[in-house]
Write a protein that holds these residues in place. Structure first.
Motif, PDB file in Angstrom:
ATOM      1  N   VAL A 287       0.843  -1.171   0.041  1.00  0.00           N
ATOM      2  CA  VAL A 287       0.099  -0.058  -0.096  1.00  0.00           C
ATOM      3  C   VAL A 287       0.753   1.125  -0.062  1.00  0.00           C
ATOM      4  N   GLY A 288       2.133   1.270   0.064  1.00  0.00           N
ATOM      5  CA  GLY A 288       3.006   2.361  -0.240  1.00  0.00           C
ATOM      6  C   GLY A 288       3.476   3.001   1.242  1.00  0.00           C
ATOM      7  N   ASP A 289       3.273   2.361   2.271  1.00  0.00           N
ATOM      8  CA  ASP A 289       3.792   2.822   3.708  1.00  0.00           C
ATOM      9  C   ASP A 289       4.868   2.342   3.935  1.00  0.00           C
ATOM     10  N   GLN A 290       5.904   2.710   3.360  1.00  0.00           N
ATOM     11  CA  GLN A 290       7.442   2.070   3.337  1.00  0.00           C
ATOM     12  C   GLN A 290       8.073   1.970   4.820  1.00  0.00           C
ATOM     13  N   GLU A 291       7.614   3.262   5.414  1.00  0.00           N
ATOM     14  CA  GLU A 291       8.407   3.645   6.596  1.00  0.00           C
ATOM     15  C   GLU A 291       8.042   2.312   7.863  1.00  0.00           C
ATOM     16  N   ALA A 619       8.384  -6.722  -7.869  1.00  0.00           N
ATOM     17  CA  ALA A 619       9.687  -6.307  -7.047  1.00  0.00           C
ATOM     18  C   ALA A 619       9.881  -5.054  -7.487  1.00  0.00           C
ATOM     19  N   SER A 620       9.197  -4.067  -8.278  1.00  0.00           N
ATOM     20  CA  SER A 620       9.466  -2.776  -8.775  1.00  0.00           C
ATOM     21  C   SER A 620       8.687  -1.836  -7.981  1.00  0.00           C
ATOM     22  N   SER A 621       7.837  -2.337  -6.730  1.00  0.00           N
ATOM     23  CA  SER A 621       6.757  -1.553  -6.416  1.00  0.00           C
ATOM     24  C   SER A 621       7.237  -0.181  -5.821  1.00  0.00           C
ATOM     25  N   GLU A 622       8.281  -0.113  -5.210  1.00  0.00           N
ATOM     26  CA  GLU A 622       8.973   1.187  -4.853  1.00  0.00           C
ATOM     27  C   GLU A 622       9.389   2.206  -5.800  1.00  0.00           C
ATOM     28  N   GLN A 623      10.105   1.348  -6.791  1.00  0.00           N
ATOM     29  CA  GLN A 623      10.633   2.254  -7.926  1.00  0.00           C
ATOM     30  C   GLN A 623       9.457   2.905  -8.841  1.00  0.00           C
ATOM     31  N   VAL A 624       8.465   2.105  -8.999  1.00  0.00           N
ATOM     32  CA  VAL A 624       7.408   3.072  -9.819  1.00  0.00           C
ATOM     33  C   VAL A 624       6.713   4.020  -8.975  1.00  0.00           C
ATOM     34  N   ARG A 625       7.080   4.075  -7.766  1.00  0.00           N
ATOM     35  CA  ARG A 625       6.280   5.375  -6.965  1.00  0.00           C
ATOM     36  C   ARG A 625       7.167   6.542  -6.824  1.00  0.00           C
ATOM     37  N   ARG A 626       8.625   6.473  -7.848  1.00  0.00           N
ATOM     38  CA  ARG A 626       9.205   7.609  -7.815  1.00  0.00           C
ATOM     39  C   ARG A 626       9.038   7.915  -9.243  1.00  0.00           C
ATOM     40  N   PRO A 627       9.530   9.447  -9.690  1.00  0.00           N
ATOM     41  CA  PRO A 627       9.464   9.935 -10.721  1.00  0.00           C
ATOM     42  C   PRO A 627      10.614   9.058 -11.657  1.00  0.00           C
TER      43      PRO A 627
END
Length: 654
Positions: A287-291, A619-627
């Motif tokens: 869900v994007g809550d990396q912290e 595996a790319s979930s965090e990468q596609v949440r960045r520009p």
């Protein structure tokens, strides 16, 4: 029977006759020619134990564990050896591993029970005794089925199990085992039917119900799997087992709030449970809550320092950087001799990433190579068979086939297939397109792969697919296309178009074209060295076994390019190729190009894809949440001194 098989048979008979010196000599004769022969290593270990040559026995077992880390009988023998040398604690641990890898090993359950009783651990001893009694009560055919299944012989297991069920058609355990075989072979629809029937015959059989939930999830029938998990939860809402299963199924249906509540309930009863903390971390990551995901993974590690899954989960965020203390702790755990196989694998890949981030590339490659070597031995990937499968597509799916089937299939335009190789940028393309108001992003859907598997037929070694495509008629192709649309509807949110991002679908473009001739097909392609090395660095949840070796992944990439060239030849213009490097150079131009191909107007939101809020499970979930960035471009170059095998296999493509 060849010479090796005859010698092995003679060695086994020698052991049965207590002729241990002769059995050992015969096993050593095999090992002189085939030093990694697992059965010969096993016989040599057993013979040495009976001859009281305990260190020699241990040496053979160490070699066997290295070859087949999850071979239950090898761990049972390790238990016998530890017991013979008086190491009770190590014996209990080894027997526990044995039944984890092969639950049909009655001798391990019995030995565990005896040792646990002697140690006063009566609760655990009772569990082991009950498992032994359950096994002794089973028909011998089903014991054999379980052995074959857990020792890597699923086709033989299926043969025995089906023969037994013909005589005992309502035997629930036989139905459950056949379903397990189906899961192993990818025949998910049959597995679902068997477990549904077994649950109807024995509604209180909890293992059947749990297996049924598992197969429903694998078929991505998330609403049904959640209903089943809810039913178990209602039976005993205080059970951490049922709470955990319902939490996982709630995640699959997108009900993350309920999932987090249930994870908290489990942790209230089992504080610090590493598996639950890790699962909660996965949900938070999705869900994007990396912290909070990082905090959950760290808590799992604090609870069990050897929990490799949590270390790898941190590495797999791609954006996380390990501290010096964490790096040192990982190395300590990786050096342990008693660590579990998958913990070892997870730690190897995590250490590869940690040293990569420090630009210590020699150390990084050493750990990546270790993790891949372990996984390759476990999977037993057959590159020749994969090449033959792709060659069969080229041989059978000709221009003549598609001309003769010109007006078949379902006419819907809904699906957008993004396919190719993993780590080729497909998640980025999905995120870009799913940011469009008329396109739903979904998952890597298994439906096309399952359909291809079903079309192969049931005869072992005699696949009817893809040749069967010549024999099917228009109604059958249309029905398969309509079924695909119906079965995937659960993943959609109401937009007129949706994405199926299963990369392996490139092997079945002919089938896709015949059942869904108006679907969009996009080939996500990336520089060969970048793509292959990125796959080599990635530990996949399942599938993609070709990535666990530099030679294997290079060959697979070549076969992929060859097959895509074939599709371009026999279905000209059918597939839109989108190069990852072109997207990096011209995001708007490539986005417009994809939307034009689909037949949709441009929307500015597609360029702001990193702002789109949606669950991303790859595996790319965090990468596609960045520009957009070029962090992965040329990542192989610092590793060039160790990649000669890959470069050689790729040849001119590289």
């Amino acid at each position: 029977m060849d010479r090796r098989d005859q010698t092995l048979k003679d060695a086994q008979e020698a052991l049965q006759a207590n002729a241990f010196e002769r059995g050992l000599a015969l096993a050593e004769a095999i090992l002189a020619d085939l030093p990694n022969d697992a059965e010969a290593l096993y016989i040599a270990a057993v013979a040495n134990r009976y001859l009281a040559r305990h260190q020699d026995a241990q040496d053979y077992l160490d070699r066997l564990h290295a070859q087949i880390p999850e071979y239950g009988r090898a761990w049972q023998e390790a238990g016998h050896l530890a017991r013979a040398t008086g190491d009770t604690e190590q014996a209990v641990e080894a027997y526990g591993r044995a039944v984890r890898f092969n639950p049909a090993l009655a001798a391990s359950w019995r030995a565990q029970a005896e040792l646990l009783e002697a140690a006063g651990r009566m609760g655990e001893a009772t569990t082991a005794r009950n498992q032994e009694r359950r096994l002794l009560a089973l028909p011998k055919e089903l014991i054999a089925v379980t052995h074959h299944l857990h020792e890597g012989r699923p086709l033989r297991a299926e043969e025995i199990c089906r023969h037994f069920l013909r005589r005992n058609p309502k035997h629930v355990e036989a139905m459950r085992l056949l379903a397990q075989i189906g899961l192993r072979l990818g025949i998910l629809d049959d597995a679902e039917f068997l477990l549904e029937s077994a649950a109807a015959f024995e509604p209180d059989n909890i293992q059947v119900r749990l297996d049924y939930i598992d197969v429903l999830r694998k078929r991505q029938k998330f609403a049904r799997s959640c209903e089943e998990a809810e039913a178990l939860y209602q039976r005993d809402s205080d059970s951490p087992l049922f709470q955990s299963h319902l939490a996982i199924e709630s995640m699959q249906t997108g009900n993350y709030e309920r999932a987090f509540e249930l994870f908290d309930s489990v942790l209230a009863r089992l504080p610090g449970d590493p598996a639950t903390l890790t699962s909660r971390g996965h949900a938070l990551k999705t869900v994007g809550d990396q912290e909070r995901a990082v905090a959950s993974y760290r808590a799992a590690i604090a609870a069990r320092p050897g929990h490799g899954d949590a270390y790898y989960a941190l590495a797999n965020l791609k954006t996380y950087r390990f501290t010096e203390a964490e790096l040192a702790a990982m190395q300590v755990q990786a050096a342990r001799t008693d660590i579990g196989f998958m913990d070892r694998v997870h730690l190897a890949f995590a250490l590869g990433k940690a040293f990569e981030d420090r630009a210590e590339h020699a150390q990084s490659f050493r750990f990546y190579e270790l993790g891949n070597d372990l996984k390759r031995r476990q999977t037993g990937y057959d590159a020749d068979r994969m090449t033959a499968e792709m060659d069969a597509q080229k041989r059978v799916c000709t221009s003549e086939l598609f001309e003769s089937k010109a007006n078949v299939g379902s006419r819907v335009r809904d699906p957008i297939f993004i396919l190719g190789l993993p780590r080729a940028g497909s998640t980025l393309l999905e995120q870009i397109l799913a940011s469009h108001s008329q396109i739903d992003g979904t998952l890597e859907l298994p439906n096309i792969l399952a359909l291809a598997h079903k079309l192969r037929g049931r005869k072992a070694g005699k696949s009817r697919y893809p040749q069967v495509l010549h024999d099917l008629d228009a109604d059958q192709f249309a029905e398969m296309g309509d079924r695909f649309i119906e079965d995937t509807r659960i993943h959609r949110q109401g937009a007129p178009f949706f994405i199926d991002k299963m990369p392996n679908n490139f092997r079945h473009i002919g089938l896709i074209h015949l059942i869904l001739p108006n679907a969009t097909i996009i080939d996500a392609r990336r520089d060969a060295m970048d793509c292959c090395f990125s796959g080599f660095k990635q530990l996949f949840a399942e599938g993609q076994d070709f990535t666990y070796g530099l030679t294997e992944t290079g060959r697979y990439y070549r076969d992929y390019v060859g097959l895509m060239d074939h599709w371009d030849s026999v279905l000209p213009g059918r597939v839109l190729r989108v190069n990852h490097e072109d997207v990096l150079d011209d995001l708007e131009g490539q986005t417009r190009r994809m939307l034009d191909h689909i037949g949709l107007p441009f929307e500015e939101s597609c360029l702001d894809f990193h702002r789109t809020e949606r669950a991303v499970r790859t595996a790319s979930s965090e990468q596609v949440r960045r520009p957009l960035n070029r962090s992965g471009q040329g990542a192989w170059k610092p590793y060039a001194p160790w990649l000669s095998k890959l470069e050689k296999e790729l040849g001119a493509i590289a």
